[in-house]
Structure formats: C-alpha cells, structure tokens
Design a protein around this motif. Sequence first.
Motif, mmCIF file in Angstrom:
data_model
loop_
_atom_site.group_PDB
_atom_site.id
_atom_site.type_symbol
_atom_site.label_atom_id
_atom_site.label_comp_id
_atom_site.label_asym_id
_atom_site.label_seq_id
_atom_site.Cartn_x
_atom_site.Cartn_y
_atom_site.Cartn_z
ATOM 1 N N ASN A 25 0.826 -1.208 0.000
ATOM 2 C CA ASN A 25 0.000 0.000 0.000
ATOM 3 C C ASN A 25 0.860 1.257 0.000
ATOM 4 O OD1 ASN A 25 -2.190 -1.652 0.031
ATOM 5 N ND2 ASN A 25 -2.929 -1.033 2.034
ATOM 6 N N LEU A 26 1.941 1.258 0.762
ATOM 7 C CA LEU A 26 2.818 2.427 0.836
ATOM 8 C C LEU A 26 3.400 2.756 -0.534
ATOM 9 C CD1 LEU A 26 4.265 4.637 2.408
ATOM 10 C CD2 LEU A 26 6.048 2.962 2.945
ATOM 11 N N ALA A 29 0.612 4.214 -2.717
ATOM 12 C CA ALA A 29 0.251 5.542 -2.227
ATOM 13 C C ALA A 29 1.286 6.575 -2.678
ATOM 14 C CB ALA A 29 0.139 5.533 -0.704
ATOM 15 N N GLN A 30 2.544 6.278 -2.483
ATOM 16 C CA GLN A 30 3.593 7.216 -2.869
ATOM 17 C C GLN A 30 3.620 7.429 -4.372
ATOM 18 O OE1 GLN A 30 7.031 5.387 -1.047
ATOM 19 N NE2 GLN A 30 6.812 6.619 0.810
ATOM 20 N N TYR A 34 -0.174 10.075 -2.733
ATOM 21 C CA TYR A 34 -0.955 10.101 -1.495
ATOM 22 C C TYR A 34 -0.083 9.642 -0.336
ATOM 23 C CZ TYR A 34 -4.968 10.149 -4.654
ATOM 24 O OH TYR A 34 -5.859 10.479 -5.637
ATOM 25 N N THR A 35 -0.542 9.908 0.865
ATOM 26 C CA THR A 35 0.103 9.301 2.028
ATOM 27 C C THR A 35 -0.474 7.895 2.176
ATOM 28 O OG1 THR A 35 -1.579 10.018 3.609
ATOM 29 C CG2 THR A 35 0.274 11.545 3.189
ATOM 30 N N ALA A 36 0.215 7.066 2.928
ATOM 31 C CA ALA A 36 -0.284 5.720 3.181
ATOM 32 C C ALA A 36 -1.633 5.777 3.889
ATOM 33 C CB ALA A 36 0.725 4.925 4.006
ATOM 34 N N GLN A 37 -1.806 6.741 4.772
ATOM 35 C CA GLN A 37 -3.065 6.874 5.505
ATOM 36 C C GLN A 37 -4.205 7.270 4.570
ATOM 37 O OE1 GLN A 37 -3.594 6.122 8.904
ATOM 38 N NE2 GLN A 37 -5.661 6.140 8.093
ATOM 39 N N GLU A 38 -3.944 8.172 3.635
ATOM 40 C CA GLU A 38 -4.984 8.572 2.679
ATOM 41 C C GLU A 38 -5.455 7.378 1.856
ATOM 42 O OE1 GLU A 38 -4.116 13.199 1.533
ATOM 43 O OE2 GLU A 38 -2.697 11.703 0.775
ATOM 44 N N SER A 40 -5.171 4.176 2.644
ATOM 45 C CA SER A 40 -5.867 3.268 3.557
ATOM 46 C C SER A 40 -7.294 3.738 3.805
ATOM 47 C CB SER A 40 -5.102 3.169 4.879
ATOM 48 O OG SER A 40 -5.791 2.343 5.784
ATOM 49 N N ASP A 41 -7.456 5.030 4.003
ATOM 50 C CA ASP A 41 -8.798 5.582 4.231
ATOM 51 C C ASP A 41 -9.702 5.352 3.023
ATOM 52 O OD1 ASP A 41 -8.045 6.383 6.756
ATOM 53 O OD2 ASP A 41 -7.824 8.507 6.231
#
Length: 79
Positions: A25-26, A29-30, A34-38, A40-41
């Motif tokens: 996911n990281l 996302a990168q 996006y951030t990993a949290q974005e 994930s959300d």
Amino acid sequence: MTIAEANEPFASGLRTLIVQKGFKNLYLAQKAGYTAQELSDMLHGRRLIEACDIPRLAKALNVREDEIYAAGKEGGAEW
C-alpha cells in the motif's frame, strides 16, 4: 449511502489489483501522490474516492481506469 458503499466496486478493484501486482500500500500511495493513511482511508471507506483520484490511482497501478472497476465487479480480494 455510506462512503464505503460509494467507493465500491472501485475500492474492491484497487484491493484486488494491489494483491495481484504484489504491491505494498505504501508503494502505491507514494506512486499516486498520497500518504499511506490517505490510501488506507480510501480502501476502507473512511475517505471518498473522488473522480480526480481515479486516473491517479490507475496510472500508479499501470492499468486503465475501467480495469479497476472490472476487477472490483469480479468479486475482489478479501482484505
């Protein structure tokens, strides 16, 4: 309608393709900005996946946008 319901089948397709391509996911996302949290959300229905997010995520996965939807409609990955 909840955010999770609105994100389907796109979120399910994302999960499926992440697993199929062996991405973390990281990394995705990168690559998509996006951030990993974005990310994930988005995947877990805490952030709405907007129209502007779809091309960014498709490009990061190196697939067409419709392939993400198709992967989500085929059943998706268990998360």
